[in-house]
Design a protein around this motif. Structure first.
Motif, short mmCIF file in Angstrom:
data_model
loop_
_atom_site.label_atom_id
_atom_site.label_comp_id
_atom_site.label_asym_id
_atom_site.label_seq_id
_atom_site.Cartn_x
_atom_site.Cartn_y
_atom_site.Cartn_z
N ILE A 296 20.32 -87.46 55.83
CA ILE A 296 19.31 -87.38 54.77
C ILE A 296 19.69 -88.27 53.59
CG2 ILE A 296 20.34 -85.38 53.60
CD1 ILE A 296 17.46 -84.32 53.20
N LYS A 297 21.01 -88.48 53.37
CA LYS A 297 21.47 -89.36 52.29
C LYS A 297 21.06 -90.80 52.57
CE LYS A 297 25.42 -86.64 50.65
NZ LYS A 297 26.90 -86.63 50.46
N GLU A 298 21.16 -91.21 53.85
CA GLU A 298 20.78 -92.58 54.22
C GLU A 298 19.27 -92.79 54.03
OE1 GLU A 298 24.18 -93.62 57.59
OE2 GLU A 298 22.39 -92.47 58.16
N VAL A 299 18.49 -91.76 54.38
CA VAL A 299 17.04 -91.83 54.17
C VAL A 299 16.75 -92.01 52.68
CG1 VAL A 299 14.86 -90.56 54.31
CG2 VAL A 299 16.46 -90.48 56.22
N ALA A 300 17.45 -91.23 51.84
CA ALA A 300 17.25 -91.32 50.39
C ALA A 300 17.61 -92.71 49.87
CB ALA A 300 18.08 -90.25 49.69
N ALA A 301 18.69 -93.29 50.40
CA ALA A 301 19.13 -94.60 49.94
C ALA A 301 18.13 -95.69 50.31
CB ALA A 301 20.50 -94.92 50.55
N VAL A 302 17.61 -95.65 51.55
CA VAL A 302 16.64 -96.64 52.01
C VAL A 302 15.34 -96.53 51.22
CG1 VAL A 302 15.18 -97.35 53.96
CG2 VAL A 302 17.61 -96.89 54.32
N ALA A 303 14.92 -95.29 50.93
CA ALA A 303 13.67 -95.08 50.18
C ALA A 303 13.85 -95.23 48.68
CB ALA A 303 13.11 -93.70 50.50
N ASN A 304 15.15 -95.32 48.26
CA ASN A 304 15.49 -95.45 46.84
C ASN A 304 14.97 -94.24 46.04
OD1 ASN A 304 16.72 -96.71 44.65
ND2 ASN A 304 14.84 -97.80 44.05
N VAL A 305 15.22 -93.05 46.61
CA VAL A 305 14.87 -91.79 45.94
C VAL A 305 16.06 -90.85 46.05
CG1 VAL A 305 12.40 -92.04 46.43
CG2 VAL A 305 13.86 -90.79 48.04
N SER A 306 15.94 -89.67 45.43
CA SER A 306 17.01 -88.68 45.52
C SER A 306 16.93 -87.90 46.83
CB SER A 306 16.94 -87.71 44.34
OG SER A 306 15.77 -86.91 44.45
N VAL A 307 18.04 -87.28 47.19
CA VAL A 307 18.07 -86.40 48.38
C VAL A 307 17.08 -85.25 48.21
CG1 VAL A 307 19.49 -84.76 49.68
CG2 VAL A 307 20.43 -86.99 49.06
N ALA A 308 16.97 -84.75 46.97
CA ALA A 308 16.04 -83.64 46.69
C ALA A 308 14.60 -84.05 46.98
CB ALA A 308 16.19 -83.18 45.25
N THR A 309 14.26 -85.30 46.69
CA THR A 309 12.89 -85.77 46.96
C THR A 309 12.63 -85.84 48.45
OG1 THR A 309 12.84 -87.05 44.91
CG2 THR A 309 11.28 -87.68 46.63
N VAL A 310 13.61 -86.34 49.20
CA VAL A 310 13.47 -86.38 50.67
C VAL A 310 13.28 -84.97 51.21
CG1 VAL A 310 14.57 -87.00 52.86
CG2 VAL A 310 14.85 -88.49 50.86
N SER A 311 14.07 -84.03 50.67
CA SER A 311 13.97 -82.64 51.11
C SER A 311 12.58 -82.06 50.84
CB SER A 311 15.04 -81.79 50.41
OG SER A 311 14.95 -80.45 50.80
N ARG A 312 12.02 -82.39 49.67
CA ARG A 312 10.68 -81.89 49.33
C ARG A 312 9.63 -82.44 50.31
NH1 ARG A 312 12.50 -82.28 43.88
NH2 ARG A 312 11.63 -84.40 43.63
N VAL A 313 9.79 -83.71 50.69
CA VAL A 313 8.86 -84.31 51.64
C VAL A 313 9.00 -83.64 53.01
CG1 VAL A 313 8.25 -86.42 52.91
CG2 VAL A 313 8.77 -86.53 50.46
N LEU A 314 10.24 -83.45 53.45
CA LEU A 314 10.49 -82.84 54.77
C LEU A 314 9.94 -81.42 54.85
CD1 LEU A 314 14.15 -84.03 55.42
CD2 LEU A 314 12.12 -84.70 56.73
N ASN A 315 10.09 -80.67 53.76
CA ASN A 315 9.68 -79.27 53.77
C ASN A 315 8.27 -79.05 53.23
OD1 ASN A 315 12.19 -77.86 54.72
ND2 ASN A 315 13.04 -78.93 52.94
N ASN A 316 7.64 -80.17 52.78
CA ASN A 316 6.29 -80.10 52.23
C ASN A 316 6.21 -79.08 51.10
OD1 ASN A 316 3.65 -81.05 52.12
ND2 ASN A 316 2.88 -79.45 53.48
N LYS A 317 7.23 -79.09 50.25
CA LYS A 317 7.29 -78.16 49.12
C LYS A 317 7.62 -78.93 47.84
CE LYS A 317 8.49 -73.83 51.43
NZ LYS A 317 9.47 -72.73 51.53
#
Length: 334
Positions: free
Chosen positions: A4-25
């Protein structure tokens, strides 16, 4: 494997943002959401469900605990449960307890540790105390545990009475019963229903009731002895279809013709009853409806919704096969 950290780095966002997208919350603007989804696709990222379960203390899995997976009734009811749960993206774990209270308690504890979201259980040994201390949604199937726990079952007593009444209607004069295990509620209720119909008959004797314990082999042996000692028995009510198969085996071994010499009726309505020769007449439970109702009840408990009823009891219906003779046909030599 991507993280998930690598996803955040490629998207240039925080891990928390990736988590919100994944969980739709939580709020994520549409442009950022697209960047995250593109990064997930590029990296072929798959969320770690184990880690997600530990974080959420949920797993999108439920357990079904049954006493004997060899009994064809339980795979049929499991199919209905799995259909309902998979439509809601839940996975089903099947556990075989052998009707052993220690194994049942062990399964309850293991499933709790694995953050299983709920349990459907078929038990005759667990008490309300065992259930209350687990703090996990539970639905009892086939055999109620307490009035405070949701349960799904059938009217075994009335179904048994109807089975014996049908044997009487077609002319049976001496009817025996192959009963299920003692202290199992559905077996006891079916025995009581049989007794209600024949206990007052001049020909009735307690020896006309033998234990089959819901097993084919035990039933074959018990029915063989029963029919050798009582050759004038012309009707048998087997406490379930699995035991009815054992009666067919015993009759064939003794040269007794079903239904010409002996009419046989079972209980359950499993598919196996239609695959024997002759096909077994049975009191059919609405098996699929039992399983789907139990699953829907469990989903309500998991989601914290109100359960309107705690006791769902269905009726059974006569399903005529070839193991009972036709009305008015007198068996040869009787």
């Amino acid at each position: 494997m991507s993280t998930i950290k690598e996803v955040a780095a490629v998207a240039n966002v925080s891990v928390a943002t990736v988590s919100r997208v994944l969980n739709n919350k939580g709020y994520v603007n549409e442009e950022t959401r697209k960047k995250v989804l593109l990064a997930i696709e590029k990296l072929n990222y798959v969320p770690n469900e184990v880690a997600r379960s530990l974080f959420k203390k949920q797993s999108k899995t439920i357990a079904l605990i049954v006493p004997d997976i060899k009994n064809p009734f339980f795979p049929e009811v499991a199919r209905a449960i799995e259909d309902v749960m998979s439509s809601q993206e839940y996975t089903l774990i099947l556990c075989n307890s052998d009707g052993n209270v220690e194994k049942e308690i062990m399964y309850l504890d293991v499933m709790k540790q694995k953050y299983v979201d709920g349990i459907i259980i078929v038990t005759s040994t667990l008490t309300p105390k065992h259930i209350e201390s687990r703090d996990i949604p539970i639905v009892a199937l086939d055999r109620p545990i307490s009035s405070d726990l949701p349960s799904v079952s059938v009217n075994n007593y009335e179904g048994a009475k109807q089975a014996v009444q049908y044997l009487k209607t077609i002319g049976c004069k001496k009817i025996a019963h192959i009963r299920g295990p003692h202290a199992i509620s559905n077996a006891d209720e079916r025995y009581k229903g049989y007794l209600e119909e024949v206990g007052h008959e001049p020909w009735f004797h307690p020896d006309l009731v033998v234990d089959g314990n819901y097993h084919v082999e035990q039933t074959t042996e018990a029915a063989t002895r029963l029919l050798l000692i009582n050759p004038d028995i012309d009707g048998i009510f087997a406490g379930n279809d699995y035991m009815a198969v054992g009666v067919l085996k015993a009759a064939r071994k003794l040269g007794i013709r079903v239904p010409d010499d002996l009419s046989l009726i079972g209980f359950d309505g499993i598919q196996l009853s239609q695959l024997t020769s002759p096909e077994i007449t049975t009191m059919a439970q609405p098996i699929y409806e039992l399983g789907s109702t139990a699953a829907e009840l469990l989903l309500k408990l998991i989601e914290g919704k109100t359960v309107e009823r705690f006791d769902y009891q269905f009726e059974v219906s006569l399903m005529k096969g070839q193991s009972t003779r036709a009305l008015g046909v007198i068996p040869f030599g009787k």
